[in-house]
Design a protein around this motif. Sequence first.
Motif, PDB file in Angstrom:
ATOM      1  N   ASP A 194       0.817  -1.214   0.000  1.00  0.00           N
ATOM      2  CA  ASP A 194       0.000   0.000   0.000  1.00  0.00           C
ATOM      3  C   ASP A 194       0.851   1.264   0.000  1.00  0.00           C
ATOM      4  OD1 ASP A 194      -2.566   1.196  -0.014  1.00  0.00           O
ATOM      5  OD2 ASP A 194      -2.484   1.552   2.144  1.00  0.00           O
ATOM      6  N   ASN A 195       2.124   1.126  -0.367  1.00  0.00           N
ATOM      7  CA  ASN A 195       3.014   2.294  -0.366  1.00  0.00           C
ATOM      8  C   ASN A 195       4.072   2.145  -1.450  1.00  0.00           C
ATOM      9  OD1 ASN A 195       4.168   4.774   0.635  1.00  0.00           O
ATOM     10  ND2 ASN A 195       5.796   3.549   1.556  1.00  0.00           N
ATOM     11  N   GLY A 196       3.987   2.988  -2.488  1.00  0.00           N
ATOM     12  CA  GLY A 196       4.936   2.922  -3.587  1.00  0.00           C
ATOM     13  C   GLY A 196       5.853   4.130  -3.632  1.00  0.00           C
ATOM     14  N   HIS A 197       6.470   4.326  -4.774  1.00  0.00           N
ATOM     15  CA  HIS A 197       7.389   5.447  -5.013  1.00  0.00           C
ATOM     16  C   HIS A 197       6.666   6.415  -5.947  1.00  0.00           C
ATOM     17  CE1 HIS A 197      11.178   7.535  -5.952  1.00  0.00           C
ATOM     18  NE2 HIS A 197      10.819   7.450  -7.218  1.00  0.00           N
ATOM     19  N   ASP A 198       6.355   7.606  -5.445  1.00  0.00           N
ATOM     20  CA  ASP A 198       5.483   8.525  -6.183  1.00  0.00           C
ATOM     21  C   ASP A 198       6.196   9.349  -7.251  1.00  0.00           C
ATOM     22  OD1 ASP A 198       3.288   7.705  -4.728  1.00  0.00           O
ATOM     23  OD2 ASP A 198       3.541   9.258  -3.193  1.00  0.00           O
ATOM     24  N   GLU A 199       7.486   9.624  -7.071  1.00  0.00           N
ATOM     25  CA  GLU A 199       8.191  10.477  -8.034  1.00  0.00           C
ATOM     26  C   GLU A 199       8.263   9.786  -9.394  1.00  0.00           C
ATOM     27  OE1 GLU A 199      12.337  13.073  -8.377  1.00  0.00           O
ATOM     28  OE2 GLU A 199      11.890  11.915  -6.572  1.00  0.00           O
ATOM     29  N   LYS A 200       8.020  10.555 -10.451  1.00  0.00           N
ATOM     30  CA  LYS A 200       7.960   9.967 -11.795  1.00  0.00           C
ATOM     31  C   LYS A 200       9.336  10.023 -12.475  1.00  0.00           C
ATOM     32  CE  LYS A 200       3.037  10.783 -12.311  1.00  0.00           C
ATOM     33  NZ  LYS A 200       1.936  11.379 -13.102  1.00  0.00           N
ATOM     34  N   ASP A 201      10.248   9.257 -11.902  1.00  0.00           N
ATOM     35  CA  ASP A 201      11.623   9.226 -12.398  1.00  0.00           C
ATOM     36  C   ASP A 201      12.076   7.809 -12.742  1.00  0.00           C
ATOM     37  OD1 ASP A 201      11.685   8.202  -9.832  1.00  0.00           O
ATOM     38  OD2 ASP A 201      13.189   9.602  -9.060  1.00  0.00           O
ATOM     39  N   VAL A 202      11.124   6.880 -12.879  1.00  0.00           N
ATOM     40  CA  VAL A 202      11.443   5.480 -13.157  1.00  0.00           C
ATOM     41  C   VAL A 202      11.179   5.188 -14.637  1.00  0.00           C
ATOM     42  CG1 VAL A 202      10.952   3.077 -12.583  1.00  0.00           C
ATOM     43  CG2 VAL A 202      10.823   4.843 -10.800  1.00  0.00           C
ATOM     44  N   LEU A 203      12.176   4.624 -15.301  1.00  0.00           N
ATOM     45  CA  LEU A 203      12.082   4.299 -16.724  1.00  0.00           C
ATOM     46  C   LEU A 203      11.923   2.791 -16.893  1.00  0.00           C
ATOM     47  CD1 LEU A 203      12.363   4.843 -19.776  1.00  0.00           C
ATOM     48  CD2 LEU A 203      14.859   4.891 -19.459  1.00  0.00           C
ATOM     49  N   TYR A 204      10.809   2.386 -17.500  1.00  0.00           N
ATOM     50  CA  TYR A 204      10.522   0.980 -17.779  1.00  0.00           C
ATOM     51  C   TYR A 204      10.732   0.720 -19.265  1.00  0.00           C
ATOM     52  CZ  TYR A 204       7.886   1.391 -13.368  1.00  0.00           C
ATOM     53  OH  TYR A 204       7.497   1.634 -12.073  1.00  0.00           O
ATOM     54  N   ILE A 205      11.546  -0.276 -19.606  1.00  0.00           N
ATOM     55  CA  ILE A 205      11.851  -0.576 -21.002  1.00  0.00           C
ATOM     56  C   ILE A 205      11.522  -2.030 -21.306  1.00  0.00           C
ATOM     57  CG2 ILE A 205      13.633  -0.663 -22.781  1.00  0.00           C
ATOM     58  CD1 ILE A 205      15.206   1.408 -21.194  1.00  0.00           C
ATOM     59  N   GLY A 206      10.643  -2.235 -22.296  1.00  0.00           N
ATOM     60  CA  GLY A 206      10.369  -3.562 -22.820  1.00  0.00           C
ATOM     61  C   GLY A 206      11.031  -3.719 -24.177  1.00  0.00           C
ATOM     62  N   PHE A 207      11.581  -4.880 -24.456  1.00  0.00           N
ATOM     63  CA  PHE A 207      12.366  -5.092 -25.667  1.00  0.00           C
ATOM     64  C   PHE A 207      11.537  -5.824 -26.722  1.00  0.00           C
ATOM     65  CE2 PHE A 207      15.275  -4.709 -22.124  1.00  0.00           C
ATOM     66  CZ  PHE A 207      16.179  -3.764 -22.600  1.00  0.00           C
ATOM     67  N   THR A 208      11.650  -5.353 -27.962  1.00  0.00           N
ATOM     68  CA  THR A 208      10.814  -5.878 -29.042  1.00  0.00           C
ATOM     69  C   THR A 208      11.568  -6.768 -30.019  1.00  0.00           C
ATOM     70  OG1 THR A 208      11.222  -3.913 -30.427  1.00  0.00           O
ATOM     71  CG2 THR A 208       9.349  -3.815 -28.922  1.00  0.00           C
ATOM     72  N   SER A 209      12.836  -6.921 -29.844  1.00  0.00           N
ATOM     73  CA  SER A 209      13.604  -7.755 -30.772  1.00  0.00           C
ATOM     74  C   SER A 209      14.732  -8.447 -30.033  1.00  0.00           C
ATOM     75  CB  SER A 209      14.185  -6.901 -31.911  1.00  0.00           C
ATOM     76  OG  SER A 209      15.038  -5.902 -31.397  1.00  0.00           O
ATOM     77  N   GLY A 210      15.258  -9.483 -30.659  1.00  0.00           N
ATOM     78  CA  GLY A 210      16.370 -10.209 -30.063  1.00  0.00           C
ATOM     79  C   GLY A 210      15.889 -11.303 -29.130  1.00  0.00           C
ATOM     80  N   ASN A 211      16.820 -11.906 -28.440  1.00  0.00           N
ATOM     81  CA  ASN A 211      16.542 -12.986 -27.506  1.00  0.00           C
ATOM     82  C   ASN A 211      16.109 -12.384 -26.177  1.00  0.00           C
ATOM     83  OD1 ASN A 211      16.436 -15.456 -26.193  1.00  0.00           O
ATOM     84  ND2 ASN A 211      18.635 -15.521 -25.808  1.00  0.00           N
ATOM     85  N   THR A 212      14.813 -12.341 -25.926  1.00  0.00           N
ATOM     86  CA  THR A 212      14.305 -11.611 -24.766  1.00  0.00           C
ATOM     87  C   THR A 212      13.672 -12.492 -23.700  1.00  0.00           C
ATOM     88  OG1 THR A 212      12.130 -11.270 -25.778  1.00  0.00           O
ATOM     89  CG2 THR A 212      13.816  -9.595 -26.216  1.00  0.00           C
ATOM     90  N   VAL A 213      13.392 -13.743 -24.023  1.00  0.00           N
ATOM     91  CA  VAL A 213      12.648 -14.612 -23.104  1.00  0.00           C
ATOM     92  C   VAL A 213      13.573 -15.678 -22.521  1.00  0.00           C
ATOM     93  CG1 VAL A 213      10.673 -16.155 -22.858  1.00  0.00           C
ATOM     94  CG2 VAL A 213      10.557 -14.237 -24.464  1.00  0.00           C
ATOM     95  N   PRO A 214      13.805 -15.673 -21.229  1.00  0.00           N
ATOM     96  CA  PRO A 214      14.692 -16.684 -20.648  1.00  0.00           C
ATOM     97  C   PRO A 214      14.106 -18.094 -20.681  1.00  0.00           C
ATOM     98  CG  PRO A 214      13.741 -15.299 -18.936  1.00  0.00           C
ATOM     99  CD  PRO A 214      13.365 -14.672 -20.242  1.00  0.00           C
ATOM    100  N   GLY A 215      12.780 -18.215 -20.660  1.00  0.00           N
ATOM    101  CA  GLY A 215      12.158 -19.533 -20.688  1.00  0.00           C
ATOM    102  C   GLY A 215      12.380 -20.312 -19.403  1.00  0.00           C
ATOM    103  N   LYS A 216      12.037 -21.582 -19.447  1.00  0.00           N
ATOM    104  CA  LYS A 216      12.089 -22.408 -18.249  1.00  0.00           C
ATOM    105  C   LYS A 216      13.481 -22.526 -17.677  1.00  0.00           C
ATOM    106  CE  LYS A 216      11.067 -27.072 -16.582  1.00  0.00           C
ATOM    107  NZ  LYS A 216      10.521 -28.418 -16.924  1.00  0.00           N
ATOM    108  N   ASP A 217      14.489 -22.672 -18.535  1.00  0.00           N
ATOM    109  CA  ASP A 217      15.840 -22.968 -18.070  1.00  0.00           C
ATOM    110  C   ASP A 217      16.769 -21.762 -18.046  1.00  0.00           C
ATOM    111  OD1 ASP A 217      15.180 -25.703 -17.810  1.00  0.00           O
ATOM    112  OD2 ASP A 217      15.508 -25.998 -19.956  1.00  0.00           O
ATOM    113  N   GLY A 218      16.274 -20.604 -18.490  1.00  0.00           N
ATOM    114  CA  GLY A 218      17.137 -19.431 -18.571  1.00  0.00           C
ATOM    115  C   GLY A 218      17.054 -18.492 -17.394  1.00  0.00           C
ATOM    116  N   ALA A 219      16.259 -18.848 -16.399  1.00  0.00           N
ATOM    117  CA  ALA A 219      16.142 -18.037 -15.194  1.00  0.00           C
ATOM    118  C   ALA A 219      15.915 -18.963 -14.004  1.00  0.00           C
ATOM    119  CB  ALA A 219      14.995 -17.046 -15.311  1.00  0.00           C
TER     120      ALA A 219
END
Length: 246
Positions: A194-219
């Motif tokens: 019930d308590n987060g970080h309010d300042e809008k200084d966080v950058l979220y990046i999702g990747f659209t190309s390349g090897n991006t999914v670790p799968g069952k054995d990659g994590a």
Amino acid sequence: MSAAFFFSYLPYNMLASVSTVLALGAAASAYELPANLKAIYDQHKSGSCSKSLSGTFSGGAVYCGDLNGAVFLKGNNEYDNLDIDCDGANNSAGDCANDPSGQGQTSFVDTVKTYGISDLDANLHPYVVFGNEGASPSFRPQDHGIKPLSVMAVVCNNQVFYGVWGDTNGFTSTGEASLALGKLCFPDGGLSGDNGHDEKDVLYIGFTSGNTVPGKDGAKWNAGSTQEFEDSIKAMGDQLVAGLTA
């Protein structure tokens, strides 16, 4: 005098203290912002998104396509905040116990089960809530090449951490991550369900190309700690970040 010679003559208690300091220093720098990502963060923070992929959400951010091979959340002259998500396994445990909106499963639970766990655990797994479905405006990351449970980069508190895309929001808010990821970013922030970080200084990046999914054995899905899981996806995250240009 060589370092080895110097250390060989230190008393044991002093040697232990030096070793601890060195270990802490290595840990503190492990997720330091690489130069290219710092340049991206600084360059894109001011102004607005020039290639918006969505409408503007309730917090003022849009999903932005201004980076080749990536999508990120962008507000006007800012990025986004970090609200806490406690969905998934053990959603009422630990510091998630006071979450007023926690749900019993995450969006990709059926896939996660094939990885040997019942679901993502917000207290343990660093995951990002990305995408807004069933709302207006809406945004479906898969339509732009982002794959479920792919590695994402989160720039926060002058560091970069990695999570997986693990959940979506059915409403119009953005800027949300699991409690585990929030605590990596802001360990002294008193974050909870019930308590987060309010300042809008966080950058979220999702990747659209390349090897991006670790799968069952990659994590390390069955990791015993957040850091153990984080370390298991770091190499993939570093590789994805290295391919970004401002």
